[in-house]
Design an enzyme around this catalytic site. Structure first.
Site, PDB file in Angstrom:
ATOM      1  N   GLY A  71       0.824  -1.203   0.000  1.00 54.32           N
ATOM      2  CA  GLY A  71       0.000   0.000   0.000  1.00 54.32           C
ATOM      3  C   GLY A  71       0.857   1.251   0.000  1.00 54.32           C
TER       4      GLY A  71
ATOM      5  N   ALA B 143       0.603  -5.614  12.708  1.00 59.22           N
ATOM      6  CA  ALA B 143       0.284  -4.195  12.896  1.00 59.22           C
ATOM      7  C   ALA B 143       1.434  -3.390  12.311  1.00 59.22           C
ATOM      8  CB  ALA B 143       0.078  -3.881  14.372  1.00 59.22           C
TER       9      ALA B 143
ATOM     10  N   ASN C   2      -7.274   0.778  -0.984  1.00 65.56           N
ATOM     11  CA  ASN C   2      -7.398   0.219   0.356  1.00 65.56           C
ATOM     12  C   ASN C   2      -8.256   1.147   1.210  1.00 65.56           C
ATOM     13  OD1 ASN C   2      -7.127  -0.930   2.834  1.00 65.56           O
ATOM     14  ND2 ASN C   2      -4.968  -0.444   3.095  1.00 65.56           N
TER      15      ASN C   2
ATOM     16  N   CYS D 151      -7.876  -1.119   5.798  1.00 63.85           N
ATOM     17  CA  CYS D 151      -6.810  -1.611   6.669  1.00 63.85           C
ATOM     18  C   CYS D 151      -7.143  -1.330   8.137  1.00 63.85           C
ATOM     19  CB  CYS D 151      -5.486  -0.965   6.295  1.00 63.85           C
ATOM     20  SG  CYS D 151      -4.126  -2.112   6.504  1.00 63.85           S
TER      21      CYS D 151
ATOM     22  N   LYS E 209     -10.712  -2.721  -2.200  1.00 64.67           N
ATOM     23  CA  LYS E 209     -10.480  -3.803  -1.237  1.00 64.67           C
ATOM     24  C   LYS E 209     -11.347  -3.583   0.000  1.00 64.67           C
ATOM     25  CE  LYS E 209      -6.618  -6.423   0.713  1.00 64.67           C
ATOM     26  NZ  LYS E 209      -5.146  -6.543   0.709  1.00 64.67           N
TER      27      LYS E 209
ATOM     28  N   GLY F 127      -1.555 -14.123   0.195  1.00 60.25           N
ATOM     29  CA  GLY F 127      -0.925 -13.182   1.106  1.00 60.25           C
ATOM     30  C   GLY F 127       0.003 -13.833   2.103  1.00 60.25           C
TER      31      GLY F 127
END
Length: 305
Positions: free
Chosen positions: A48, A72, A129, A132, A167, A267
């Site tokens: 991203g 994170a 995105n 997230c 997404k 992923g």
């Protein structure tokens, strides 16, 4: 029967096979070039990218969990300008579609990113995105409110003519409502799911293990949730759906296609095996050959209910 046809098309982007890499698990592509043939997968999706470079969250920022992991990272990235100057030149040499994942902390940042990327012919499409879960401001708001999502996607749509994938977050009550809002705003395809928000605690210290307190859960543990959401969304929208969530094997990928996904993203598996995406694509081909299926597209949405 000759070799089966694994090609699919997502939002006008032609893929040699349905296997894409999930943003944030594959760097900018070059990092994995020694481990697999980048021209044997369907598409490369970058980390991203934001307007400015981002250092991410303090450590610890990854913890293993039963059946997966919590991260994170905080969307650490080099920023859009450094990406264009330093990372894109390598990707130009690879004959595989490059899709750039982008995120903003404000509406304006989303628009600015889309405008910068719109002018680059080597970028096949954008993945926005809005979902997230480990950023303290921005993404979580856009990704869980249909009106905010509509605003973001509308602005990005106005800022680019490139194919637009949105997404989706699983951290919502009604994922179909979110999906419809994004499609109404101009999304050409939807990818789901992003990570589920989770937490890990250290009993001895009586503290959260992650410095950020919470993180995104990914890996096999989330696959049943992902399959359910992909199935629901694929029935509700008329744009292609890309399945994400715990895809570790070709079997997993094919299950997502039966649920209605046109393509999939790999992923967490990339961390365990950097050649996972290619291995999964090859496994899908083997399955088609062994089962006399001429075209992988026959499996899209072919779930018997």
């Amino acid at each position: 029967m000759g070799k089966p046809d694994l090609s699919v098309e997502v939002a006008g982007i032609k893929l040699r096979n349905p296997v894409m890499t999930a943003s944030g698990t594959f760097g900018y592509g070059k990092e994995f070039a020694d481990y697999l043939d980048l021209e044997k997968i369907g598409a490369i999706i970058t980390k991203g990218l934001s307007i400015r470079p981002k250092a991410g969250n303090p450590t610890p920022r990854i913890v293993e969990t039963p059946g997966g992991m919590l991260n994170a990272i905080g969307l650490q990235n080099v920023g859009i300008d450094a990406f264009i100057q330093e990372k894109l030149p390598f990707l130009r040499t690879v004959n595989t579609p490059v899709i750039v994942n982008l995120y903003g902390n404000t509406l304006e940042e989303y628009g600015e990113l889309a405008e910068k990327l719109d002018k680059l012919p080597e970028v096949a499409g954008l993945e926005v995105n809005i979902s997230c879960p480990n950023v303290k401001q921005g993404g979580i708001v856009f990704g869980t409110d249909p009106n905010a999502a509509y605003e973001v996607v509308s602005l990005v749509r106005e800022s680019t003519i490139k194919p637009l994938i949105v997404k989706l977050s699983p951290n919502v009550t009604n994922v179909v409502e979110m999906a419809n809002a994004c499609v109404d705003a101009g999304a050409d395809a939807l990818s789901l799911i992003n990570t589920l928000t989770g937490m890990a605690i250290d009993l001895q210290k009586r503290r959260p293990i992650l410095a950020n307190m919470t993180g995104g859960l990914s890996g096999p543990a989330i696959k049943p949730v992902a399959l359910r959401m992909v199935w629901q969304v694929a029935q509700a929208v008329k744009v292609p759906v890309i399945g994400i969530g715990g895809i570790m094997t070709a079997t997993d990928a094919l299950e997502f296609m039966l649920a209605g996904a046109t393509a999939v993203q790999v992923g967490t598996a990339n961390f365990l095996d950097p050649s996972a995406a290619q291995t999964i694509a090859e496994g899908m081909e083997t399955y088609l050959e062994e089962n006399g299926i001429a075209d992988v597209k026959e499996l899209i949405g072919a779930l018997i209910t």
